[in-house]
Design a protein around this motif. Structure first.
Motif, PDB file in Angstrom:
ATOM      1  N   TYR A  28       0.792  -1.233   0.000  1.00 40.37           N
ATOM      2  CA  TYR A  28       0.000   0.000   0.000  1.00 40.37           C
ATOM      3  C   TYR A  28       0.826   1.286   0.000  1.00 40.37           C
ATOM      4  CZ  TYR A  28      -3.742  -3.228   1.074  1.00 40.37           C
ATOM      5  OH  TYR A  28      -4.630  -4.272   1.023  1.00 40.37           O
ATOM      6  N   GLY A  29       2.105   1.193   0.234  1.00 45.42           N
ATOM      7  CA  GLY A  29       2.965   2.370   0.243  1.00 45.42           C
ATOM      8  C   GLY A  29       2.667   3.295   1.416  1.00 45.42           C
ATOM      9  N   VAL A  30       2.952   4.565   1.205  1.00 42.25           N
ATOM     10  CA  VAL A  30       2.831   5.543   2.287  1.00 42.25           C
ATOM     11  C   VAL A  30       1.388   5.773   2.738  1.00 42.25           C
ATOM     12  CG1 VAL A  30       4.967   6.748   1.731  1.00 42.25           C
ATOM     13  CG2 VAL A  30       2.818   7.507   0.691  1.00 42.25           C
ATOM     14  N   PHE A  31       0.424   5.355   1.931  1.00 44.25           N
ATOM     15  CA  PHE A  31      -0.974   5.521   2.329  1.00 44.25           C
ATOM     16  C   PHE A  31      -1.292   4.729   3.595  1.00 44.25           C
ATOM     17  CE2 PHE A  31      -0.987   6.314  -2.273  1.00 44.25           C
ATOM     18  CZ  PHE A  31      -1.409   7.624  -2.240  1.00 44.25           C
ATOM     19  N   LEU A  32      -0.488   3.716   3.875  1.00 45.31           N
ATOM     20  CA  LEU A  32      -0.649   2.932   5.097  1.00 45.31           C
ATOM     21  C   LEU A  32      -0.496   3.814   6.338  1.00 45.31           C
ATOM     22  CD1 LEU A  32      -1.069   0.018   6.133  1.00 45.31           C
ATOM     23  CD2 LEU A  32       1.419  -0.217   6.157  1.00 45.31           C
ATOM     24  N   LEU A  33       0.262   4.883   6.221  1.00 45.17           N
ATOM     25  CA  LEU A  33       0.475   5.788   7.351  1.00 45.17           C
ATOM     26  C   LEU A  33      -0.820   6.430   7.843  1.00 45.17           C
ATOM     27  CD1 LEU A  33       3.728   7.512   6.086  1.00 45.17           C
ATOM     28  CD2 LEU A  33       3.552   5.874   7.979  1.00 45.17           C
TER      29      LEU A  33
END
Length: 155
Positions: free
Chosen positions: A97-102
């Motif tokens: 998911y990349g940085v969207f996981l943050l």
């Protein structure tokens, strides 16, 4: 005694909210939600509650990020109760998911692992900050407005 405690909470409301929100996002398994609901029910300004809780929770996540950044997995595992398995699962989620996981650092259990893994992966701090703060603020905004709605329905 109850009146004394309520008076103490009201007198130091925002400092208490900030500390609780910060600690809830670091080493202690606390929930700041009760404090948010209590302050709203006592008539404190909802916007200020959202901002204080969001900033405290965000700074707690930054602490976890920093510990990951400096490579202290031993501290993460011992004091943050994040297992090696959780970190490995989170690493796979970042790959997917990349940085969207943050945006999900507000979630119980996995949120701290996400913040720690952000540091371990040496994600750009500006990117980390943007997504983490947005996620934290969205959480407290939703909680606050559900609380306001529920209290309006009671009256």
């Amino acid at each position: 005694m109850i009146d004394f405690l309520l008076g103490l909470i009201e007198e130091h409301a925002f400092l208490g909210l900030f500390i609780t929100s910060f600690l809830a996002s670091t080493i202690l398994p606390l929930g700041s939600e009760v404090f948010v609901v209590l302050l709203i029910s006592k008539g404190f300004d909802t916007f200020t509650i959202i901002m204080v809780a969001s900033i405290g929770n965000y700074l707690g996540a930054c602490t976890t990020y920093y510990i990951g950044l400096i490579g202290r997995r031993d501290i993460i595992e011992r004091f943050f109760s994040i297992s090696r398995e959780q970190l490995e699962k989170t690493d796979k989620l970042f790959a997917k998911y990349g940085v969207f996981l943050l945006l999900l650092t507000w979630m119980p259990i996995i949120g701290d692992a996400i913040a720690a893994m952000g540091g371990i992966l040496k994600l750009d701090f500006k990117v980390f900050s943007f997504y983490v703060f947005i996620g934290k603020m969205a959480r407290y905004t939703v909680l606050s407005y559900i609380t306001v709605g529920a209290l309006a329905g009671i009256q």
